[in-house]
Enzyme design. Sequence first.
Site, PDB file in Angstrom:
ATOM      1  N   ASN A 286      -9.029 -66.646  16.093  1.00 43.66           N
ATOM      2  CA  ASN A 286     -10.164 -65.739  15.915  1.00 43.66           C
ATOM      3  C   ASN A 286      -9.934 -64.687  14.835  1.00 43.66           C
ATOM      4  O   ASN A 286     -10.897 -64.184  14.262  1.00 43.66           O
ATOM      5  CB  ASN A 286     -10.449 -65.061  17.274  1.00 43.66           C
ATOM      6  CG  ASN A 286     -11.322 -63.832  17.128  1.00 43.66           C
ATOM      7  OD1 ASN A 286     -12.534 -63.943  16.966  1.00 43.66           O
ATOM      8  ND2 ASN A 286     -10.716 -62.651  17.151  1.00 43.66           N
ATOM      9  N   ALA A 287      -8.658 -64.323  14.541  1.00 46.42           N
ATOM     10  CA  ALA A 287      -8.394 -63.234  13.592  1.00 46.42           C
ATOM     11  C   ALA A 287      -9.147 -63.510  12.291  1.00 46.42           C
ATOM     12  O   ALA A 287      -9.071 -64.606  11.745  1.00 46.42           O
ATOM     13  CB  ALA A 287      -6.894 -63.129  13.318  1.00 46.42           C
ATOM     14  N   TYR A 352     -15.494 -65.116   1.759  1.00 42.38           N
ATOM     15  CA  TYR A 352     -15.607 -65.335   3.212  1.00 42.38           C
ATOM     16  C   TYR A 352     -16.178 -66.733   3.495  1.00 42.38           C
ATOM     17  O   TYR A 352     -15.667 -67.472   4.352  1.00 42.38           O
ATOM     18  CB  TYR A 352     -16.519 -64.243   3.783  1.00 42.38           C
ATOM     19  CG  TYR A 352     -16.660 -64.222   5.279  1.00 42.38           C
ATOM     20  CD1 TYR A 352     -15.612 -63.789   6.097  1.00 42.38           C
ATOM     21  CD2 TYR A 352     -17.855 -64.602   5.887  1.00 42.38           C
ATOM     22  CE1 TYR A 352     -15.757 -63.739   7.478  1.00 42.38           C
ATOM     23  CE2 TYR A 352     -18.010 -64.549   7.263  1.00 42.38           C
ATOM     24  CZ  TYR A 352     -16.953 -64.117   8.054  1.00 42.38           C
ATOM     25  OH  TYR A 352     -17.109 -64.076   9.416  1.00 42.38           O
ATOM     26  N   LYS A 356     -14.604 -69.809   5.588  1.00 43.70           N
ATOM     27  CA  LYS A 356     -15.222 -70.307   6.826  1.00 43.70           C
ATOM     28  C   LYS A 356     -15.696 -71.758   6.683  1.00 43.70           C
ATOM     29  O   LYS A 356     -15.653 -72.526   7.662  1.00 43.70           O
ATOM     30  CB  LYS A 356     -16.374 -69.385   7.244  1.00 43.70           C
ATOM     31  CG  LYS A 356     -15.913 -67.973   7.612  1.00 43.70           C
ATOM     32  CD  LYS A 356     -14.950 -67.961   8.807  1.00 43.70           C
ATOM     33  CE  LYS A 356     -14.629 -66.572   9.296  1.00 43.70           C
ATOM     34  NZ  LYS A 356     -13.702 -66.571  10.436  1.00 43.70           N
TER      35      LYS A 356
END
Length: 446
Positions: A286-287, A352, A356
């Site tokens: 999750n970090a 980002y 992802k």
Amino acid sequence: MTDAYTRFVRSGPGRFIASRAGLPRPAPLPRRGDRPEPVLGPVVVLGESEGADAVAHLLLSWGADVRRRFEELRTVGSVVAVLDEVSTPSDLGRILLPLAGAMRSLAPGARVVTISRPARGEDPARDAARGGVEGFLRSLAHEMRGGATANGVLVADGVGLDAPGVTGALRFLLSARSAFVAGQFLTVSREAGSATGDAAAPLAGRTALVTGAARGIGAAIARTLAADGARLVVLDVPAAGTELSRLANELRAVPIQLDVTSDGAGDRLISFLRERSLVLDAVVLNAGITRDKLFANMTPQKWDPVLAVNIASQITLTEALIEAGDVLGDQPRVVSLASTSGIAGNRGQTNYAASKAGVIAFVEALAARLEPVGGTANAVAPGFIETEMTARMPAVSREVARRLNSLQQGGLPVDVAEAISFLSSAEAGGLRGETLRVCGQNLVGR
Ligand code: NAD
């Protein structure tokens, strides 16, 4: 946590103004505390196949009030449309159209779930029918009101409708645990996995690691997995040590202060686990961080840390855990945090979104790597979730992002956590390399 606009439009004058001006009026979303039962009844099972009969029996075994028709029902809690044997597009209307007349009878927070098979590129008429289910469901989800949702389970040919993954996906999508999941499909591609002994504590006897657990979504994941019976190892950077200890005390979890991007992070984690004889059944990656900038202004200082935390660390940590050989349990589950930005892209988030989108591809490859040991990897892609990360967004973009989904509101960290709990369970073994969006059917992307 309800935002200020939602509080206003739920007040007397606010309701009046919003209704006159045609403004969004987000409905309350029941969550597990509000609605603990697995299925909101009465539940109507549509479909004529043996699979439909089997699903009706399954729901009866959960204690649900099961019907096969809408006749005489003034309120409908849930609908499961079983479409596993459709062979031409004209089959769809026969099974689905009875629901049209019942749409206005759906209870607040109702659930509609389709169960169908994915198109395989082999039989034009059958594939058209199967593909049609997806278009139907995604559109229906946009039409749901009152916090109700519609989602689907795609079951690969050869996998029975009684496979653990199908049962688990159905339980998740029908329950209040899927409050912020809308317009999505979960694909069960294998029979693998094992049935949950205790539906109230589906993670009992399992040990899970959660990275980035000190706050936000990570803390909610840790709390939800603990509530579901898991023993926890919670990890965060040393700078978040105070919050991490507090959480560990609350959950009787084992804390580890570690920067997942530091040299030798994998080795340190493995030594830590070995020293305490801890074996992980689930690893929740999750970090994550953001360093938003238009690409024209992008620098290595903004780019590199995002890629390092959000994806590179996930590759090195999982590789180290697999290679160690003695710190992962049988049939391990890895669940990683993606984002809708990684699916649709987002202005100012090239770094980002690269990280992802990388996560989404990574879990597919990792699922194949874990298959020989009966393990699996999947991702959850949150949309707009109310956390410190999104509280820092500029006010106007934040308000737009919040409303641009079928449920017209931001999700809560617990909504992401619920999906992760399901994907961490023994039941979820048949889901391989999936990315489940928890976004209220955000209008961006597919
Ligand atoms: P947050 O910033 O509130 O929490 C992130 C946690 O990760 C913090 O506790 C932080 O200390 C920890 N962390 C950061 N770098 C670390 C490192 N190098 N080593 C160990 N721990 C580290 O963020 P959040 O909103 O709770 O997001 C959690 C995850 O969900 C992230 O992966 C994020 O990208 C993803 N996500 C969030 C949203 C949202 O709307 N909030 C949407 C999509 C995806």
